[in-house]
Design a protein around this motif. Structure first.
Motif, PDB file in Angstrom:
ATOM      1  N   ALA A   1       0.450   4.508  -5.065  1.00  0.00           N
ATOM      2  CA  ALA A   1       0.286   3.358  -3.819  1.00  0.00           C
ATOM      3  C   ALA A   1       1.080   2.045  -5.700  1.00  0.00           C
TER       4      ALA A   1
ATOM      5  N   ASP B   1       0.342  -0.913  -0.072  1.00  0.00           N
ATOM      6  CA  ASP B   1      -0.301  -0.231  -0.174  1.00  0.00           C
ATOM      7  C   ASP B   1       0.709   1.284  -0.351  1.00  0.00           C
ATOM      8  N   SER B   2       2.113   0.913  -0.282  1.00  0.00           N
ATOM      9  CA  SER B   2       2.778   2.392   0.045  1.00  0.00           C
ATOM     10  C   SER B   2       4.311   1.841  -0.283  1.00  0.00           C
TER      11      SER B   2
ATOM     12  N   GLN C   1      -0.105  -1.870  -5.510  1.00  0.00           N
ATOM     13  CA  GLN C   1      -0.812  -3.155  -5.077  1.00  0.00           C
ATOM     14  C   GLN C   1      -0.915  -4.196  -6.356  1.00  0.00           C
TER      15      GLN C   1
ATOM     16  N   ASN D   1       1.080  11.393  -3.527  1.00  0.00           N
ATOM     17  CA  ASN D   1       1.571   9.851  -2.964  1.00  0.00           C
ATOM     18  C   ASN D   1       1.419   9.059  -4.316  1.00  0.00           C
TER      19      ASN D   1
END
Length: 415
Positions: free
Chosen positions: A408, A31-32, A410, A406
């Protein structure tokens, strides 16, 4: 207490005797992006995992089958000590003058770091379990396989730990000056050796168990789609009620009551398709829809757990959101496509301050911001997302407007 435990156990075990068919899903995701310990994993470290199990069975004759689901999730990352609320009585920093600040106890304040720069971040592993039964009634006029009205009853529990940063175990303490929670001899450092009313999850051993029951009533007059590539349209509404009282296993740790709250949330959403163009094989070439939603919520109770604290701890909130969603062409496979979403948010928070022991503070604040989201989906198991935004109004804090961003990455799979 035994009667309460028995009722919950019966609720959790009942569906196992009613299943007729089943499906199994598994989700694992990053997730990051994190550097980890000395760049472990070349900067890509899996910070969370979710496992889901669901089955459908017939309860009400003539209606859609009910859904029973168990979802387990885990997260392993750092959190930070908030320096904005007095840890003894919960008074917010923003309500005090500079002269008054010296009479209160804040993490990171004078006398806290013993003359040095105390690290205010800590390792925060945690796990959650969510179990619910969802029963639909009548037919959704815009989606023949869906229900017009749904009732969901569920149980959610969380176990979390607050530990020293992993890097503190490295030679040279990983650049950290001193532990956050313990002294050099391993004893608990003041004030973590006693109960902290504003931060109960950081008291004593800092190993916390909290749980709550919830009820969700939803109205569905919107069009469901086989994949997220199609444009959405319709109206939906949801009323959510939660209760995490102290007697529901929220007082089983020696550190004291970790949860004693109630929450009510009303969400309404409207979506309208602007245009949709299909390829010859039925895939999406491009589409556009516009959406609007309102959220009204209020949380009450003497102890609100960390994962249920509202924005800036103000108990009431109202959010207005409007967005435009554009989807690009599907390519190579039905689950390969991109989408772009533009959002405008306006949020008003109001009321008392959660976990303030005397409830003396009242405030109203406004936050307003814009965000743009780009998402690329590939073959049903890879998603890349990038977000950028601008906060116009940042509430009661004396901060200038700012840009943020930001991303991400996944990974997920369904069996």
């Amino acid at each position: 207490m035994k009667r309460i435990a028995g009722i919950i156990l019966v609720f959790l075990m009942l569906p196992f005797g009613l299943y007729a068919s089943e499906s199994l899903s598994f989700d694992a995701y990053i997730d990051s992006v994190s550097g980890g310990v000395k760049g472990f994993g070349l900067g890509l470290f899996p910070l969370g995992t979710t496992f889901g199990f669901e089955r459908y069975y017939q309860i009400v004759p003539g209606e859609n089958r009910a859904e029973f689901q168990i979802e387990l999730s885990f997260a392993f990352n750092n959190s930070s000590l908030s320096t904005d609320y007095d840890y003894l009585n919960g008074r917010p920093r923003w309500v005090l003058s500079n002269d008054e600040l010296g009479d209160y106890s804040f993490f990171g304040g004078d006398g806290w770091n013993d003359g040095g720069d105390r690290a205010l971040s800590y390792f925060n592993p945690r796990s959650d379990i969510d179990i619910y039964i969802d029963q639909g009634f009548w037919d959704n006029p815009l989606y023949e396989k869906g229900s017009l009205f749904n009732v969901r009853v569920g149980y959610n529990a969380r176990y979390a730990m607050s530990l020293e940063e992993v890097t503190f175990s490295l030679a040279g303490h990983g650049g950290l000056d001193s532990p956050v929670f313990v002294n050099s001899d391993g004893s608990r450092r003041e004030p973590f050796d006693s109960f902290l009313p504003a931060y109960p999850w950081l008291s004593g051993s800092r190993n916390v168990f909290t749980d709550y029951l919830y009820l969700v009533l939803s109205l569905n007059m919107d069009r469901d789609t086989p994949t997220d590539a199609e444009a959405e349209e319709g109206i939906s509404a949801e009323l959510r009620l939660e209760a995490g009282p102290s007697w529901l296993f929220n007082n089983i740790t020696p550190e004291g009551i970790q949860s004693d709250y109630c929450l009510a949330l009303l969400y309404v959403e409207e979506k309208m398709e602007i245009f949709s163009i299909e390829q010859d094989n039925g895939w999406t070439w491009m589409n556009l829809y516009i959406g609007h939603s309102n959220t009204l919520q209020y949380v009450s109770g003497s102890v609100v757990p960390e994962n249920k604290l509202p924005l800036d701890r103000l108990r009431g909130g109202f959010r207005d959101r409007i967005w435009i969603h554009f989807t690009g062409p599907q390519f190579m496979a039905g689950d390969c496509y991109t989408n772009i979403e533009l959002n405008l948010y306006n949020t008003v928070m109001f009321g008392g301050v959660a976990n303030e022991t005397d409830g003396a503070t009242r405030a109203v604040e406004l936050q307003s911001g814009f965000s743009a989201i780009f998402q690329l989906r590939l073959f049903g198991f890879i998603r890349f997302e990038y977000q950028i935004g601008y906060d116009f109004i940042r509430g009661i804090w004396p901060h200038e407007p700012q840009w943020w961003q930001n991303s991400a990455l996944q990974f997920y799979v369904s069996l």
